[in-house]
Design a protein around this motif. Structure first.
Motif, PDB file in Angstrom:
ATOM      1  N   TYR A 260       0.844  -1.180   0.000  1.00 39.41           N
ATOM      2  CA  TYR A 260       0.000   0.000   0.000  1.00 39.41           C
ATOM      3  C   TYR A 260       0.886   1.239   0.000  1.00 39.41           C
ATOM      4  N   PHE A 261       0.609   2.118  -0.953  1.00 43.38           N
ATOM      5  CA  PHE A 261       1.397   3.333  -1.111  1.00 43.38           C
ATOM      6  C   PHE A 261       0.529   4.568  -0.884  1.00 43.38           C
ATOM      7  N   CYS A 262       1.075   5.486  -0.119  1.00 42.41           N
ATOM      8  CA  CYS A 262       0.496   6.810   0.040  1.00 42.41           C
ATOM      9  C   CYS A 262       1.164   7.720  -0.987  1.00 42.41           C
ATOM     10  N   ALA A 263       0.389   8.583  -1.624  1.00 42.88           N
ATOM     11  CA  ALA A 263       0.941   9.455  -2.666  1.00 42.88           C
ATOM     12  C   ALA A 263       0.367  10.863  -2.512  1.00 42.88           C
ATOM     13  N   MET A 264       1.068  11.818  -3.082  1.00 47.66           N
ATOM     14  CA  MET A 264       0.655  13.216  -2.941  1.00 47.66           C
ATOM     15  C   MET A 264       0.822  13.961  -4.261  1.00 47.66           C
ATOM     16  N   ARG A 265      -0.093  14.880  -4.474  1.00 48.10           N
ATOM     17  CA  ARG A 265      -0.011  15.758  -5.641  1.00 48.10           C
ATOM     18  C   ARG A 265      -0.226  17.178  -5.136  1.00 48.10           C
ATOM     19  N   GLU A 266       0.797  18.030  -5.309  1.00 47.59           N
ATOM     20  CA  GLU A 266       0.729  19.411  -4.844  1.00 47.59           C
ATOM     21  C   GLU A 266       0.294  20.316  -5.985  1.00 47.59           C
ATOM     22  N   GLU A 267      -0.515  21.326  -5.656  1.00 47.09           N
ATOM     23  CA  GLU A 267      -0.992  22.247  -6.679  1.00 47.09           C
ATOM     24  C   GLU A 267       0.178  22.921  -7.390  1.00 47.09           C
ATOM     25  N   THR A 268       1.188  23.322  -6.628  1.00 46.99           N
ATOM     26  CA  THR A 268       2.306  24.048  -7.228  1.00 46.99           C
ATOM     27  C   THR A 268       3.242  23.151  -8.008  1.00 46.99           C
ATOM     28  N   SER A 269       3.129  21.851  -7.827  1.00 42.64           N
ATOM     29  CA  SER A 269       3.955  20.935  -8.607  1.00 42.64           C
ATOM     30  C   SER A 269       3.215  20.474  -9.857  1.00 42.64           C
ATOM     31  N   TYR A 270       2.128  21.135 -10.140  1.00 45.03           N
ATOM     32  CA  TYR A 270       1.337  20.857 -11.322  1.00 45.03           C
ATOM     33  C   TYR A 270       0.947  19.386 -11.372  1.00 45.03           C
ATOM     34  N   ASP A 271       1.618  18.641 -12.199  1.00 48.68           N
ATOM     35  CA  ASP A 271       1.093  17.304 -12.465  1.00 48.68           C
ATOM     36  C   ASP A 271       1.830  16.179 -11.751  1.00 48.68           C
ATOM     37  N   LYS A 272       2.838  16.490 -10.960  1.00 48.08           N
ATOM     38  CA  LYS A 272       3.662  15.427 -10.386  1.00 48.08           C
ATOM     39  C   LYS A 272       2.924  14.688  -9.281  1.00 48.08           C
ATOM     40  N   VAL A 273       2.985  13.379  -9.324  1.00 47.63           N
ATOM     41  CA  VAL A 273       2.460  12.525  -8.260  1.00 47.63           C
ATOM     42  C   VAL A 273       3.644  11.767  -7.670  1.00 47.63           C
TER      43      VAL A 273
END
Lengths: 115, 114
Positions: free
Chosen positions: A90-103
């Protein structure tokens, strides 16, 4: 610097019991999304649940719920009534608004469900 | 029903012999990603496209290249594979921008360099 931390490399849970998988994250962006993915031994990444930084309520999807504590920067996954088929990474992941498309992903937790 | 398709599922290549992995999608998503996942590790982002705009991660080796000829297809080229490139390679897509759009993954290509 590690942006996502999952402190439990491996977890065991009895079938039909609930289990909590920990995830803490680091960001200075006020707008971000948090995701949990399941990866069985076959390798495919399966999306489970999403929590937005501005969401007032904790996300739920069937047997999955997210215990989101924004001030503590934690987003723990709770799996209720564990099944043998829940055994996976199980992986937790994050996407930041300022990093545009990076997950980006945390290191993962291996969950084993015991009959 | 498959939305993100990777070919081949398994690939064995010789040390130094160029190899290409392919990914196609039926979701019409603007963003496509390539991740490398070594055994018992987290997926590591190599690069991603927003439409045709290419975004390379700073620590992605020059040995790894990518092409996206159209919205539906994306390729990962490894020019001179080394033994350390043995890994699962995951392709993913997502809708453009924003924090609340999840990535959809293919089944991955398991690459073994011998």
């Amino acid at each position: 610097a590690q942006k996502i931390t999952q402190t439990q490399p491996g977890m065991f849970v009895q079938e039909k019991e609930a289990v909590t998988l920990d995830c803490t994250y680091d960001t200075s962006d006020p707008s971000y999304g948090l995701f949990w993915y399941k990866q069985p031994s076959s390798g495919e990444m399966i999306f489970l649940i999403y929590q937005g930084s501005y969401d007032q309520q904790n996300a739920t999807e069937g047997r999955y719920s997210l215990n989101f504590q924004k001030a503590r920067k934690s987003a723990n996954l709770v799996i209720s009534a564990s099944q043998l088929g829940d055994s996976a990474m199980y992986f937790c992941a994050m996407r930041e608004e300022t990093s545009y498309d990076k997950v980006i992903f945390g290191p993962g937790t291996s969950l084993s469900v015991i009959p | 029903d498959a939305m993100v398709i990777q070919n081949p599922r398994y690939q064995v290549t010789q040390f130094g012999k160029p190899v290409t992995l392919s990914c196609s999608q039926t979701l019409n998503h603007n963003v496509m990603y390539w991740y490398q996942q070594k055994s018992s590790q987290a997926p590591k982002l190599l690069f991603h496209y927003y439409d045709k705009d290419f975004n390379n991660e700073a620590d992605t080796p020059d040995n790894f290249q990518s092409r996206r000829p159209n919205t539906s297809f994306c390729f990962l080229d490894i020019r001179s594979p080394g033994l350390g490139d043995t890994a699962m390679y995951l392709c993913a897509t997502s809708r453009e921008g924003g924090r609340n759009t999840e990535a959809f993954f293919g089944q991955g290509t398991r690459l073994t360099v011998v």
